[in-house]
Motif scaffolding. Structure first.
Motif, PDB file in Angstrom:
ATOM      1  N   SER A  60      12.330  29.044  69.286  1.00  0.00           N
ATOM      2  CA  SER A  60      12.318  30.435  68.995  1.00  0.00           C
ATOM      3  C   SER A  60      11.624  30.459  67.549  1.00  0.00           C
ATOM      4  O   SER A  60      11.511  31.386  66.796  1.00  0.00           O
ATOM      5  CB  SER A  60      13.956  30.459  68.307  1.00  0.00           C
ATOM      6  N   ALA A  61      10.757  29.542  67.220  1.00  0.00           N
ATOM      7  CA  ALA A  61       9.940  29.507  66.205  1.00  0.00           C
ATOM      8  C   ALA A  61       8.492  28.655  66.241  1.00  0.00           C
ATOM      9  O   ALA A  61       8.655  27.757  66.989  1.00  0.00           O
ATOM     10  CB  ALA A  61      10.703  29.304  64.939  1.00  0.00           C
ATOM     11  N   PRO A  62       7.957  28.850  65.589  1.00  0.00           N
ATOM     12  CA  PRO A  62       6.677  27.952  65.454  1.00  0.00           C
ATOM     13  C   PRO A  62       6.811  26.495  65.288  1.00  0.00           C
ATOM     14  O   PRO A  62       6.136  25.592  66.097  1.00  0.00           O
ATOM     15  CB  PRO A  62       5.638  28.462  64.355  1.00  0.00           C
ATOM     16  N   THR A  63       7.912  26.131  64.464  1.00  0.00           N
ATOM     17  CA  THR A  63       8.168  24.775  64.242  1.00  0.00           C
ATOM     18  C   THR A  63       9.649  24.654  64.100  1.00  0.00           C
ATOM     19  O   THR A  63      10.562  25.826  63.474  1.00  0.00           O
ATOM     20  CB  THR A  63       7.583  24.411  63.002  1.00  0.00           C
ATOM     21  N   PHE A  64      10.300  23.408  64.231  1.00  0.00           N
ATOM     22  CA  PHE A  64      11.610  23.049  63.724  1.00  0.00           C
ATOM     23  C   PHE A  64      11.429  22.814  62.283  1.00  0.00           C
ATOM     24  O   PHE A  64      11.534  21.683  61.955  1.00  0.00           O
ATOM     25  CB  PHE A  64      12.175  22.111  64.436  1.00  0.00           C
ATOM     26  N   ASP A  65      11.688  23.839  61.317  1.00  0.00           N
ATOM     27  CA  ASP A  65      11.508  23.484  59.811  1.00  0.00           C
ATOM     28  C   ASP A  65      12.852  24.458  59.328  1.00  0.00           C
ATOM     29  O   ASP A  65      12.617  25.427  59.060  1.00  0.00           O
ATOM     30  CB  ASP A  65      10.069  24.180  59.413  1.00  0.00           C
ATOM     31  N   LEU A  66      13.580  23.495  58.787  1.00  0.00           N
ATOM     32  CA  LEU A  66      14.873  24.206  58.524  1.00  0.00           C
ATOM     33  C   LEU A  66      15.202  23.699  57.016  1.00  0.00           C
ATOM     34  O   LEU A  66      15.107  22.839  56.418  1.00  0.00           O
ATOM     35  CB  LEU A  66      16.099  23.852  59.256  1.00  0.00           C
ATOM     36  N   VAL A  67      15.991  24.609  56.362  1.00  0.00           N
ATOM     37  CA  VAL A  67      16.550  24.152  55.094  1.00  0.00           C
ATOM     38  C   VAL A  67      18.282  24.479  55.409  1.00  0.00           C
ATOM     39  O   VAL A  67      18.673  25.381  55.693  1.00  0.00           O
ATOM     40  CB  VAL A  67      16.348  24.968  54.007  1.00  0.00           C
ATOM     41  N   ALA A  72      26.308  21.228  57.585  1.00  0.00           N
ATOM     42  CA  ALA A  72      25.932  22.545  58.589  1.00  0.00           C
ATOM     43  C   ALA A  72      25.410  21.978  59.855  1.00  0.00           C
ATOM     44  O   ALA A  72      25.168  20.963  60.023  1.00  0.00           O
ATOM     45  CB  ALA A  72      24.733  23.258  57.937  1.00  0.00           C
ATOM     46  N   THR A  73      25.758  22.985  60.842  1.00  0.00           N
ATOM     47  CA  THR A  73      25.192  22.801  62.231  1.00  0.00           C
ATOM     48  C   THR A  73      24.720  23.842  62.857  1.00  0.00           C
ATOM     49  O   THR A  73      25.117  25.378  62.453  1.00  0.00           O
ATOM     50  CB  THR A  73      26.668  22.616  63.025  1.00  0.00           C
ATOM     51  N   VAL A  74      23.685  23.667  63.649  1.00  0.00           N
ATOM     52  CA  VAL A  74      22.581  24.535  64.388  1.00  0.00           C
ATOM     53  C   VAL A  74      22.342  24.298  65.503  1.00  0.00           C
ATOM     54  O   VAL A  74      22.359  23.046  65.842  1.00  0.00           O
ATOM     55  CB  VAL A  74      21.524  24.700  63.305  1.00  0.00           C
ATOM     56  N   THR A  75      22.136  25.230  66.522  1.00  0.00           N
ATOM     57  CA  THR A  75      21.801  25.100  67.648  1.00  0.00           C
ATOM     58  C   THR A  75      20.366  25.759  67.971  1.00  0.00           C
ATOM     59  O   THR A  75      19.900  26.705  67.474  1.00  0.00           O
ATOM     60  CB  THR A  75      22.703  25.327  68.776  1.00  0.00           C
ATOM     61  N   ASP A  76      19.538  25.016  68.834  1.00  0.00           N
ATOM     62  CA  ASP A  76      18.324  25.352  69.189  1.00  0.00           C
ATOM     63  C   ASP A  76      17.822  24.950  70.623  1.00  0.00           C
ATOM     64  O   ASP A  76      18.442  24.187  71.373  1.00  0.00           O
ATOM     65  CB  ASP A  76      17.171  25.161  68.159  1.00  0.00           C
ATOM     66  N   GLU A  77      16.747  25.351  70.933  1.00  0.00           N
ATOM     67  CA  GLU A  77      16.253  24.881  72.384  1.00  0.00           C
ATOM     68  C   GLU A  77      14.675  24.222  72.048  1.00  0.00           C
ATOM     69  O   GLU A  77      13.895  24.916  71.485  1.00  0.00           O
ATOM     70  CB  GLU A  77      16.286  25.830  73.275  1.00  0.00           C
ATOM     71  N   LEU A  78      14.497  23.405  72.743  1.00  0.00           N
ATOM     72  CA  LEU A  78      13.242  22.992  72.877  1.00  0.00           C
ATOM     73  C   LEU A  78      12.765  23.317  74.557  1.00  0.00           C
ATOM     74  O   LEU A  78      13.379  23.090  75.472  1.00  0.00           O
ATOM     75  CB  LEU A  78      13.038  21.160  73.055  1.00  0.00           C
ATOM     76  N   VAL A  79      11.417  23.877  74.578  1.00  0.00           N
ATOM     77  CA  VAL A  79      10.772  24.030  75.887  1.00  0.00           C
ATOM     78  C   VAL A  79       9.802  23.123  76.305  1.00  0.00           C
ATOM     79  O   VAL A  79       8.923  22.800  75.639  1.00  0.00           O
ATOM     80  CB  VAL A  79      10.187  25.541  75.452  1.00  0.00           C
ATOM     81  N   VAL A  80      10.103  22.678  77.681  1.00  0.00           N
ATOM     82  CA  VAL A  80       9.093  21.691  78.316  1.00  0.00           C
ATOM     83  C   VAL A  80       8.519  22.411  79.151  1.00  0.00           C
ATOM     84  O   VAL A  80       9.158  23.228  80.177  1.00  0.00           O
ATOM     85  CB  VAL A  80       9.958  20.553  78.706  1.00  0.00           C
ATOM     86  N   THR A  81       7.323  22.355  79.388  1.00  0.00           N
ATOM     87  CA  THR A  81       6.403  23.029  80.315  1.00  0.00           C
ATOM     88  C   THR A  81       5.501  22.139  81.010  1.00  0.00           C
ATOM     89  O   THR A  81       4.890  21.231  80.518  1.00  0.00           O
ATOM     90  CB  THR A  81       5.418  24.043  79.778  1.00  0.00           C
ATOM     91  N   ASN A  82       5.714  22.087  82.383  1.00  0.00           N
ATOM     92  CA  ASN A  82       4.811  21.204  83.404  1.00  0.00           C
ATOM     93  C   ASN A  82       3.549  21.927  83.606  1.00  0.00           C
ATOM     94  O   ASN A  82       3.474  22.763  84.403  1.00  0.00           O
ATOM     95  CB  ASN A  82       5.518  20.957  84.488  1.00  0.00           C
ATOM     96  N   HIS A  83       2.520  21.405  83.120  1.00  0.00           N
ATOM     97  CA  HIS A  83       1.198  21.886  83.275  1.00  0.00           C
ATOM     98  C   HIS A  83       0.457  21.282  84.836  1.00  0.00           C
ATOM     99  O   HIS A  83      -0.630  21.669  85.010  1.00  0.00           O
ATOM    100  CB  HIS A  83       0.164  21.853  82.196  1.00  0.00           C
TER     101      HIS A  83
END
Length: 352
Positions: A60-67, A72-83
């Motif tokens: 969802s963003a260029p980097t996982f860079d949070l304040v 606090a609890t947050v959820t996000d996703e990592l995208v893995v691409t097989n080239h």
């Protein structure tokens, strides 16, 4: 003698049996048996020679860079691409990051428990299967402990592939990850220290010339936020000084330390000199737009370390020694010539 020979044969037989047992155990151990991260099944090695290529990125963003606030609890996703053209079975885990001796960001190896941000991140799956030319998202949850210390915490979300090296060979754990930066809200305390300043002088052959001072030093981030900033070095005597920039400090994590070296040119050989290194620290700014106003411009005191060195004009001393030696030799020759002349005169007078 027969008893000693029989005992020696028994010892050799026992050693041979023991060596066979050890060889059997080694031959049954799987090539590439690596310790898997907590919660992941053992990683089976991919056959050697198979070309593999994959990438990872935040969803969802260029980097996982949070304040974030403590608790606090947050959820996000990592995208893995097989080239690549072969399916991949990757282990997925989070691990604490640290500053390597070269200044690069590194992470703990698989199987080493994390004690900071790496322990706050929980991927929804410990393994992910990615087909050729396929993209798969791996959700994860990040929970900041209620008692987390303010400041910066750094980890990485890692994907791991074990590549086998053939039967009886050594397996290679190929890791690819993306870093996760969390600045826990609270008092920011940026500070740094420069220690272990050592310098050595290398002079020029020209007796009237200058030389170089090689300076080594250690920078330690003693605060709780990531730091960077320009470095400079000064070599001074009682009659003047020479200052040069040493480039920028690699981004240094809280508690991290790095040893660097630099060269100060144009130093005159004036004996006992003082060498100092100064860092103008700058707080690394998170990419998050939720950064509190003014947090990035938090004043940071300069960090300075000092050492000393001898800058001896060896070439000038050598030239002076040669000159003194030449003068003394010339005077000695003069004395010897005068003595021989006087002796010849005395001999001539005596012969009359």
């Amino acid at each position: 003698m027969d008893r000693r020979a029989a005992a020696a044969r028994r010892r050799r037989s026992a050693a041979a049996v023991l060596a066979g047992v050890v060889a059997a155990l080694l031959s049954t151990a799987p090539a590439g048996a690596l310790e898997a991260p907590d919660g992941a099944a053992p990683v089976e090695p991919v056959p050697v020679g198979e070309p593999v290529s994959w990438g990872v990125a935040p969803a969802s963003a260029p980097t996982f860079d949070l304040v974030l606030d403590p608790g606090a609890t947050v959820t996000d996703e990592l995208v893995v691409t097989n080239h690549g053209d072969v399916p991949l079975d990757l282990a997925v885990y989070a691990a604490d990051a640290f500053t390597s001796p070269t200044g690069a960001l590194d992470v703990l190896p698989a199987g080493t428990p994390s004690e900071d941000l790496g322990a706050w991140i929980t991927p929804d799956a410990a393994r992910v299967a990615v087909g050729p030319d396929e993209r798969v998202t791996v959700p994860f949850t990040l929970t900041v402990p209620a008692g987390a210390t303010p400041g910066d915490h750094t980890a990485a979300l890692v994907t791991s592939l074990v590549t086998g090296a053939g039967e009886g060979g050594v397996a290679v754990d190929r890791r690819l990850g993306t870093r996760v930066l969390v600045r826990v809200a609270g008092d920011l305390v940026p500070s740094a220290a420069i220690t272990a300043v050592h310098a050595a002088y290398t002079g020029a052959w020209n007796p009237a010339g200058t030389g170089d001072a090689q300076v080594s030093y250690t920078v330690t981030n003693t605060g709780n936020v990531r730091l960077k900033g320009p470095l400079s070095a000064t070599v001074a005597s009682g009659v003047g000084s020479v200052s040069v920039p040493l480039g920028d400090l690699p981004e240094l994590l809280p508690g991290g330390a790095i040893t660097l070296t630099g060269t100060v040119s144009g130093v005159a050989p004036l004996g006992w000199l003082r060498a100092s290194v100064t860092l103008t620290p700058v707080v690394a700014t998170p990419a998050s737009t939720t950064l509190p106003d003014g947090a990035a411009s938090h004043p940071v005191p300069l960090a300075t370390g000092e050492g000393h060195l001898w800058a001896v004009p060896w070439s000038a001393l050598a030239l002076a020694t040669l000159l003194v030696g030449a003068v003394l030799g010339w005077r000695a020759l003069r004395r010897r010539a005068r003595v021989r002349f006087e002796a010849a005169v005395d001999a001539a007078l005596a012969a009359r």
